[in-house]
Structures are given as C-alpha cells and as structure tokens.
Write a protein that holds these residues in place. Structure first.
Motif, PDB file in Angstrom:
ATOM      1  N   LEU B 324       0.850  -1.186   0.000  1.00  0.00           N
ATOM      2  CA  LEU B 324       0.000   0.000   0.000  1.00  0.00           C
ATOM      3  C   LEU B 324       0.888   1.239   0.000  1.00  0.00           C
ATOM      4  O   LEU B 324       1.740   1.392   0.870  1.00  0.00           O
ATOM      5  N   TYR B 325       0.682   2.074  -0.975  1.00  0.00           N
ATOM      6  CA  TYR B 325       1.463   3.308  -1.073  1.00  0.00           C
ATOM      7  C   TYR B 325       0.539   4.484  -0.805  1.00  0.00           C
ATOM      8  O   TYR B 325      -0.352   4.779  -1.598  1.00  0.00           O
ATOM      9  N   ASN B 326       0.742   5.139   0.317  1.00  0.00           N
ATOM     10  CA  ASN B 326      -0.086   6.278   0.713  1.00  0.00           C
ATOM     11  C   ASN B 326       0.698   7.552   0.518  1.00  0.00           C
ATOM     12  O   ASN B 326       1.730   7.753   1.160  1.00  0.00           O
ATOM     13  N   ALA B 327       0.207   8.406  -0.318  1.00  0.00           N
ATOM     14  CA  ALA B 327       0.963   9.644  -0.527  1.00  0.00           C
ATOM     15  C   ALA B 327       0.009  10.809  -0.697  1.00  0.00           C
ATOM     16  O   ALA B 327      -1.162  10.629  -1.037  1.00  0.00           O
ATOM     17  N   GLY B 328       0.521  11.986  -0.476  1.00  0.00           N
ATOM     18  CA  GLY B 328      -0.219  13.192  -0.846  1.00  0.00           C
ATOM     19  C   GLY B 328       0.242  13.588  -2.231  1.00  0.00           C
ATOM     20  O   GLY B 328       0.032  12.866  -3.198  1.00  0.00           O
ATOM     21  N   SER B 329       0.921  14.706  -2.293  1.00  0.00           N
ATOM     22  CA  SER B 329       1.439  15.172  -3.578  1.00  0.00           C
ATOM     23  C   SER B 329       2.956  15.011  -3.607  1.00  0.00           C
ATOM     24  O   SER B 329       3.598  14.860  -2.569  1.00  0.00           O
ATOM     25  N   TRP B 330       3.501  15.018  -4.798  1.00  0.00           N
ATOM     26  CA  TRP B 330       4.938  15.129  -5.073  1.00  0.00           C
ATOM     27  C   TRP B 330       5.749  13.861  -4.831  1.00  0.00           C
ATOM     28  O   TRP B 330       6.979  13.917  -4.841  1.00  0.00           O
ATOM     29  N   THR B 331       5.137  12.735  -4.596  1.00  0.00           N
ATOM     30  CA  THR B 331       5.923  11.512  -4.364  1.00  0.00           C
ATOM     31  C   THR B 331       5.373  10.344  -5.193  1.00  0.00           C
ATOM     32  O   THR B 331       4.487  10.516  -6.003  1.00  0.00           O
ATOM     33  N   LEU B 332       5.922   9.181  -4.977  1.00  0.00           N
ATOM     34  CA  LEU B 332       5.592   7.950  -5.714  1.00  0.00           C
ATOM     35  C   LEU B 332       5.980   8.090  -7.185  1.00  0.00           C
ATOM     36  O   LEU B 332       5.130   8.027  -8.078  1.00  0.00           O
ATOM     37  N   ARG B 350      -1.688  -1.104  -4.117  1.00  0.00           N
ATOM     38  CA  ARG B 350      -2.594   0.043  -4.145  1.00  0.00           C
ATOM     39  C   ARG B 350      -1.771   1.322  -4.012  1.00  0.00           C
ATOM     40  O   ARG B 350      -0.940   1.438  -3.119  1.00  0.00           O
ATOM     41  N   TYR B 351      -2.018   2.218  -4.907  1.00  0.00           N
ATOM     42  CA  TYR B 351      -1.283   3.489  -4.933  1.00  0.00           C
ATOM     43  C   TYR B 351      -2.280   4.632  -4.747  1.00  0.00           C
ATOM     44  O   TYR B 351      -3.209   4.785  -5.544  1.00  0.00           O
ATOM     45  N   TYR B 352      -2.091   5.444  -3.725  1.00  0.00           N
ATOM     46  CA  TYR B 352      -2.975   6.585  -3.490  1.00  0.00           C
ATOM     47  C   TYR B 352      -2.159   7.875  -3.462  1.00  0.00           C
ATOM     48  O   TYR B 352      -1.142   7.949  -2.763  1.00  0.00           O
ATOM     49  N   GLY B 353      -2.614   8.856  -4.185  1.00  0.00           N
ATOM     50  CA  GLY B 353      -1.917  10.143  -4.163  1.00  0.00           C
ATOM     51  C   GLY B 353      -2.859  11.265  -4.510  1.00  0.00           C
ATOM     52  O   GLY B 353      -4.023  11.043  -4.854  1.00  0.00           O
ATOM     53  N   ASP B 354      -2.329  12.483  -4.460  1.00  0.00           N
ATOM     54  CA  ASP B 354      -3.155  13.651  -4.757  1.00  0.00           C
ATOM     55  C   ASP B 354      -2.697  14.294  -6.064  1.00  0.00           C
ATOM     56  O   ASP B 354      -3.200  13.959  -7.140  1.00  0.00           O
ATOM     57  N   THR B 355      -1.703  15.164  -5.972  1.00  0.00           N
ATOM     58  CA  THR B 355      -1.273  15.935  -7.134  1.00  0.00           C
ATOM     59  C   THR B 355       0.178  15.622  -7.464  1.00  0.00           C
ATOM     60  O   THR B 355       0.992  15.439  -6.549  1.00  0.00           O
TER      61      THR B 355
END
Lengths: 301, 614
Positions: B324-332, B350-355
């Motif tokens: 599970l990859y939990n991220a906001g912005s700027w990573t992954l 599962r990959y989760y991110g924002d921007t």
C-alpha cells in the motif's frame, strides 16, 4: 497558502491603483468581466463588452495597451471591441503595428483586418516585407479582408513567400480580392506543397468566376498530378459553367474512383438537366462506396 | 535537465531492446500495414498528402523549454504511432540503449563533467569496519550502488544549483509548487479574484521563465539511472537491525520482522516482513532510498505542501508483496527538479496520491513501474504518467488487471459545475503561452484494465507537450469526459494506442482522436471488437486547424455518437483554412448509430474530413 499569496498580491496592487487614472480603472474592470472564462460569470461578458464599446475612443488607449496579451480570449475580446468602436480606433491600432512587442503587432494586423477600414491600408503596407512571417501573413490577409485593390500585388508576391503560412494568407487574400489578373498564378499555386494554400487557391479561382473558366478548362485537359486534378474538378463544379459539364462527364468514365467522386460532387452543383442525367446514369453501374456515397447525397437533396 | 528528458524519451522509445521480443509479437502489429494504406486512401480523398499532416514548432516563438522530441513529433505527428509501438515493445527503465540520432539530431547536449567532490560522511560509513563486519555482502553492494548514484546526483545538483542564490532557489521551489497545486476552494472566488489569481500565476510564470533556464544542464542522469537499475538482483539475505544517523537522514538495515520505520529515512534496506514506512522530512533537497525485499508493506510518504524531494531524489524498490502506497502530492515516482523512481516488482498493490504523483516529472523525471499483479492507482491531478515543463513522467505497468482513476477532487469550475480536472494518464502540460510542456507516458503492457479520468486525460496534452497512453493487450475500458483518449489541445500531441482486446471507449467530446488548435490527437486500436461511445467533436475530428485521427484496424466494432455534425471524420475551418479529421475502420462488420458513418461506406461531409469503413 495559495490564497495568502493572492491576497498579498491584491494588497500590493491596491496601493498601485490609487495612482491609476479613473478611465483606465473602469476599462480594466470591464475588461476583466469581458474576458472571464468562468461559466458562472458568462452573463457579465456581453454587458461588459457593450460598456467598453459605449466608452468609444476614450477607452481605446487603455485597450491598445492590452494588445500585448498572449491570452486567446483577451485577443478575441479586443478584436470584437475594436470592431464595434470602429474608425476612431483605427489610427491607434495602426500605430500598434509599429510597436516593439511582437504579440501586440500581430494582434494589430489581425484587428485591422477585422475592422475592414480602408484608412488602414497605407499603414499595413508599410509592413508587407516584415521579417516576422506572422506579421507578413497578418498584413496580407488584413489587406484582403479590407478589399482595397492596392493589396493585390502584395498578395501575389506573398504566394512566392518561403513560409507556407504567408502563402496561405496570400491565397486567402486573393480569394477575397477575386481578381482575374491573378488566375495564372493561382493555377500554379494549386501545386503548392501545403494543402491550405492549395485549397485557398482553388477557392480563389472559383470566386473569380467566369474569367477563370477557360484557363481551368485548359488546365483540366492537361496532365496534372492527382491532387491538382481533383482540385481542378472541384473548381469546375464551383464555377458552374456549362462548358465544364462535358469534361466533368468524361471524368466519370475514368478508373479513378476519387476523381469520379469529386466529379459527381462537382456535377451535382450544376442545375442543368444534362448534368443530372449523367450522374443518374453513373448510378446504375457505380460500385465504389465513395462514389455511391456522393451519388446518394445528391439524390437525397 | 533537457538532456535527461530527451535522453529518456529517446531511450525509451527507440532504444535497442535489452529484452528479446519474440517475432510472434510482431504479428500483433501487422495491422499497422493496413493503417498506412488506409491513411493514404483517406488523404487522397482529401486531396492531401502525408506531408500536409504537419505542425510547425514556431507558430509562436519557441520558448527555451521546448523539448526536441515534441518539436519532432509536431512536424511528423503520424510517427507517434511508431513511437507508441516502440514504447510498448522496448520501454524498460533498466535498459540503456542507443540514443536515436533521428530524434536528437544535433541536439546532443553535453555539459562539462564536473569532478566529483568527496561524499565524505557516507563514504566513511560505508568503508567503516562496522559495516564490513556486520552487514551481508548484498547489503553492502546495494548501499554502494545507491550512494554512488546519489553522489553523482548531488554533484550535478550542486553544479547546477550553485548558480542560484538562496532567494532564487526559494522562488523556484515556491513558484513551481504554486503553479502545480490546486485549491478546492478556488471555485468560490469572484471573477475579479480569479483574475487576480491568474495574474499572480502569470507573474510567477514570468519569473520562473527566466529562473528555470539554468536548470537544464544536469548531465546524463539517465545513464546513471540505468546503471542503478541494470545491476542483477542479488539473492535475498538476512540481517540484524542496524541503523546510523547521517547528515542526510537515517541509514537503516532492517531484519525480517515487521518493522516500523519512521522519520528522516535516507536509506533503508529491508530483507523481509510486513513493514510500515512513515517518511518525514522538513525542508527540501532530501533523498530517500528504500529497498524492500518482501512482505506486504505500507509506505506513508511525506505530505508536505512543498515536496521535501524538491531538488532531491527518491527511490523505492519493492521486490514482493501486496503493498500500500499512501501519498499526498509530489511523491511515488514524482521528479520535481530531481529524480524519483518507484519500482514494485510483484504483488497486488494500491497506490494513493493527490497531485503530481505516480509517474510525474517537472524539470526532472518521475517513473512508477509495476511489473506484476492487479493494481489500483488513484490520484487527483497531474498524475499517472504526467509531464510538465522540462519533465517526463512515466507510469509503466507490465501485467495484471489494473484500475486507474484520476480526478474527483479539483473541480473544473471554469468550464463545468460538475466535472473535475484530471490532467493525467499519459498527459503532458505546458504553461500557455510561456513554457512548453513535457512528455507524459502511461504504458500498460497487458491485462484487462480500467482507466477513468474526467477533464484532460488518457493520451492527451495541452501546450507543446506529448501525452501517450499505450495499452498492449486485454479487454480494456476507457472512460473520460473531455479532452481525452487521443487528444492534442493547443499545439500539442496526444495518442491513445491499444494493440488488442475487446475495448470500450467512452467520452463526451474533444476526444477519441481529436486535435484542437493546431494540435494532433490520435486514437489507434489495432485489433478486437471495440465499442466507441461519444457525444460530439470526436472520433476523428479536427478543430481550429487541428488534426484528429481515429483508426480501428480489425474487429467488429460499434460507434455511437450523439452529433452527426462534427464527428467521424470532420474538419472545421479556422484562420481561413482547414482542420483535418480522419475516421478509419479497416475491417470487420461494424455498427453505427447517431453519426454519419456506416459499415462498408466511405464518406466526406466536411471539406477537410473523411471517413472510410472497409
């Protein structure tokens, strides 16, 4: 955080605004509304444009300052507003042609074309050899839109320009001038490497009308590459001269389905019974879907 | 940075393959011959030649950030088809390959190689007796090659960024963050406030236009990246938990238990176990390198407003497990003035991110590669193969039935009250009219995949960029709303390329092979029984001097459109000449509803549009 940045900027702007002339303030405020992209504020666009037009010449200097914009919506709005303000704006916009900002210059040429005011011709002609191909193109097409015969020579010369966008606008201008003295050069232009130029040259020849019939007929009979040949067939249909029916009918007997299809379309533009009968006859034997499609279209009209 | 981007683009596309591609795979591409023949017939009908399908790079003066690859394909947009094919066959972040001279031409950017300064503290640790005695060989080996890479990166960064004052560096960091971040509250601003916002962004862009120019001289990071990934994978190992604090953060060698790693993680090598990573850094210019050999792991990446990896780098290699990859912005896999790679080799992830996440690049390279498993990718904006200015973003998924979702957070309030911006899934974006865009690639080689975006996505681009979604096989579903599925808007290039499978394409408009404003949009589907559903300005539509091509070569297909006025081979007039729209279906028994097309028919109903169904 973004909001903070904006607020800081707004604060700094508010100090500057105390120095700004009230007319400019009004123009600025109206212009923001006239150019907003947001769907929620679209009801303000029309009224803001109308208010700017209502201001007339007093708004022009500030609007000319805005002509260095690179925003497509702002450019369009400026053209619209200047068009509606009309002749009082022309000298100001002509002056902008000589500005050192390339975007302002290009928009000035475009605007003058849309304003169609012949008092701009001399000003435009000063820039017909401009090193910027966009200015050369803009000037030529503006001259065409204004329709002043003084621009024909410039447009003909433009067909020889190395840049295809200049040639395109030159052919466009000649399509607007529709002057019979340009027939030969337009026929040669049908083999231009760029399709836009070829199409516009074809349109120009059709617009010239009757004087172009014999030269087109002659060209139709000479050996051309397919692209030129198809364009000549199309021009023949747009000229709608009875002399062209037989050569077009002959093309229906050829093996080239694209030539047959273009010829069907061309013959379909004639009102003559002869042309209609020829087309109907083909309908009995034709098998290619492109030609059948054209035949069906004509039959459904 | 330009060399890096150009190198990678070309490296990925034309490079000689390290993988051996079986000849039989080439049969998948046999329909391309039919495509070429069909295109020539369509052009004959339009009284055109292939030479007419071109866009010049200088409608406006090219800015300093224009990528040569973008200019190249603007001049020859049909070659995008070969580019997509090459990417599907050869794209491999562990391949070196030859740079393609026909793409680069004379643009081999060579900058002076700087002598590497000492990377003292790290080297001392690596050379210490404690390391040599306590760690297995594999760990020392991995540490060595990571630090070698970081060292090179540091050298180049210090060389490049030494030309900047602190204020200038802060401006780069704050400015590009501002330009890329969105605010969910923006929709509530007044017209005047929105104008001010636009004006402030314009001022920033103007400033960054000048500042960014010195950031393009980072040399040959692509080759270094290749070397980093090209090493053979060693055997698994066991170790006991060991850690050091360095000026770059913690170096930790884990063990096979379930570990919780947190804080300023610089290098973590974990031999196994279900691990949690909570990465936290303050400031910018940081580096994080994690190699995890197994287990179902959870990665919680920093969610700072400004990326801690701005001017830095990060890499995660996860060998196995459902992660599970939990991220906001700027990573992954998000390279922002730097390099970022996330490579997951196995498992349903599962990959989760924002921007700006999941394969995104801006003045840098971001790569997310997933080799195996049924994966879920979810993000809001600028993600899943996104290329911004001087950037390349790649999301490459090699197998599995995957789900991609981008959007749902930032409303496209300029245009709609009920749709969201995506700008993702093989999307490239530039700052009109100041800075050209980058290259965004979403490459999914196999599996039955679902792609969902809203406004701008799925092989699309805006302002002198190149966006590509290439899918190699499987029964796929593509859902988007506007500016999608093979769309180039405002002098840019977009292609959606699907090799095989029974696929479903659904969009509202400016989609499915649509070029707008001197842009080129191509939707190419080589095989399978496919369904195409759209509303208007789609399925081979050219608008405002654009070029739109839809070509379905084999299979029994269905085409549904709402409008018969601007679809299925349509080109409208603008600026006194034409836009070109080409619709080709070159085989099978096809069904049509709503539009002008029909099975076994050829048609032209606009001056610069043509449709052929064979």
């Amino acid at each position: 955080m973004k909001t903070i940045t904006i607020l800081l900027l707004l604060t700094s702007l508010s100090f500057a605004q105390t120095e700004i002339d009230s007319v400019n303030q009004i123009v600025d405020s109206l212009f923001i509304r006239a150019t907003t992209k947001n769907i929620n504020f679209q009801d303000q666009v029309k009224s803001a444009k109308e208010a700017l037009v209502e201001m007339g010449e007093s708004a022009v200097p500030r609007l000319v300052q805005k002509m260095n914009t690179q925003d497509a919506r702002s450019m369009l709005a400026l053209v619209d507003i200047f068009k509606l303000i009309g002749s009082p704006a022309v000298p100001h916009v002509v002056e902008a042609l000589g500005h050192n900002d390339p975007f302002k210059r290009r928009l000035a040429a475009r605007t003058l074309g849309e304003m169609k005011d012949s008092t701009a011709v001399d000003g435009l002609l000063r820039y017909n050899n401009d090193p910027d191909f966009r200015i050369r193109a803009g000037v030529i097409v503006a001259l065409g839109k204004i329709g002043d015969p003084g621009g024909i020579e410039t447009a003909v010369n433009g067909l020889g320009d190395q840049d295809y966008l200049v040639r395109l606008d030159a052919a466009t201008a000649l399509s607007m001038f529709a002057d019979s003295s340009t027939i030969d050069v337009l026929l040669k232009t049908l083999s231009d490497p760029y399709y836009g130029v070829r199409y516009k040259a074809a349109e120009a020849l059709a617009n010239i009308g009757e004087p172009a019939v014999e030269p087109v007929l002659k060209a139709l009979k000479s050996k051309n590459d397919n692209t030129v040949f198809y364009l000549l067939i199309e021009i023949s249909g747009n000229l709608k001269d009875e002399k062209l029916i037989q050569p077009l009918s002959d093309i229906l007997k050829t093996k080239d389905p694209i030539a047959r299809a273009v010829a069907v379309e061309a013959l379909g533009k004639f009102q003559s019974k002869n042309a209609r009968e020829t087309i109907q006859k083909l309908g009995k034997t034709e098998t290619h879907p492109l030609v059948i499609g054209k035949l069906n279209l004509i039959n459904s009209e | 940075m330009r060399i890096l981007i150009v190198s990678l683009v070309c490296l990925f596309s034309i490079a000689s393959a390290q993988e051996v591609i079986p000849d039989s795979i080439d049969t998948l591409y046999a329909p391309l011959d039919s495509l070429n023949a069909g295109l020539d017939q369509a052009l004959d009908v339009l009284k055109m030649t292939r030479g007419d399908l071109t866009f010049r790079p200088d409608y406006l003066e090219p800015d300093a950030y224009r990528l040569p690859a973008v200019d190249y394909y603007m001049l020859k947009p049909l070659w995008l088809v070969d580019y997509a094919k090459s990417n599907l066959k050869y794209l491999n972040i562990a391949s070196t390959g030859e740079l393609a001279p026909d793409i680069l031409g004379s643009r081999h950017y060579l900058f002076e190689q700087q002598d590497a300064p000492e990377f003292d503290k790290i080297r001392k640790i690596l050379r210490s007796d404690r390391i040599k005695k306590s760690l297995p060989q594999e760990t020392i080996y991995q540490l060595g090659r990571i630090t070698e890479f970081i060292e090179k990166l540091q050298v180049r960064n210090s060389y490049t960024f030494s030309k900047y004052s602190k204020v200038q560096l802060d401006s780069l960091r704050d400015g590009f963050t501002l330009l890329l971040e969105e605010d969910v509250n923006s929709e509530f601003l007044s017209a005047a406030e929105l104008d001010s916002l636009e004006e402030s962004e314009d001022i920033w862009a103007e400033k960054l236009l000048v500042l960014g120019k010195e950031c393009r001289s980072i040399r040959q990071i692509s080759n270094d990246l290749d070397q980093l990934f090209n090493q053979p994978v060693k055997q698994h190992f066991s170790s006991s938990y060991t850690s050091w604090q360095t000026e770059f953060g913690q170096i930790i060698i884990g063990d096979t238990t379930a570990n919780h790693y947190s804080g300023d993680l610089f290098i973590v090598i974990d031999p196994g176990g279900d691990d949690d990573y909570d990465v936290a850094f303050e400031g910018t210019g940081h580096h994080t390198y994690i190699i995890d050999y197994g287990g179902n792991d959870t990665y919680n990446m920093p969610k700072n407003r400004i990326s801690p990896y701005f001017f830095g780098s990060n890499m995660i290699i996860d060998y196995d497990g459902d992660d599970l990859y939990n991220a906001g912005s700027w990573t992954l896999g998000a390279g922002l003035f730097g390099v970022s790679v996330l490579w997951d080799m196995k498992g349903n992830d599962r990959y989760y991110g924002d921007t700006f996440t999941q394969g995104a690049g801006c003045f840098g390279v971001g790569i997310l590669r997933d080799d195996n498993g049924n994966d879920n990718y979810q993000a809001a904006l600028y993600s899943q193969g996104f290329g911004f200015v001087e950037g390349i973003g790649v999301l490459m998924d090699n197998s599995g039935n995957d789900n991609y979702f981008a959007g749902g957070k930032y409303k496209d309030f300029i245009r709609y009250n009920d749709h969201y911006l995506s700008l993702s899934q093989g999307f490239a974006y530039g700052l009109r009219p100041k800075m050209s865009g980058g290259v965004g690639l979403l490459i999914d080689k196999s599996g039955n995949d679902v792609y969902i975006s809203d406004i701008f996505g799925q092989g699309a681009s805006y302002w002198y960029g190149l966006g590509m979604l290439a899918d190699g096989g499987g029964n796929d579903q593509y859902l988007s709303f506007q500016y999608a599925q093979g769309n180039g808007t405002h002098m840019s290039l977009g292609i959606l390329y699907d090799v095989s499978g029974n696929d479903v394409y659904s969009a509202k408009g400016v989609s499915q092979g649509c070029g707008h404003d001197r842009g080129a949009g191509l939707l190419i589907d080589l095989d399978g029984d496919d369904n195409y559903n759209a509303y208007d300005l789609c399925q081979g539509a050219g608008s405002a001097n654009g070029l739109g091509i839809i070509a379905d070569i084999r299979g029994n297909d269905a085409y549904i459109v709402r409008s018969d006025k601007n679809t299925q081979g349509y080109g409208n007039p603008r600026r006194e000449y034409g836009s070109i729209g080409i619709f080709l279906d070159l085989g099978g028994k096809d069904g049509y509803s709503g539009g002008i097309g029909g099975d076994g028919r050829w048609w032209t109903y606009s001056m610069w549009g043509v449709g052929i169904d064979k």
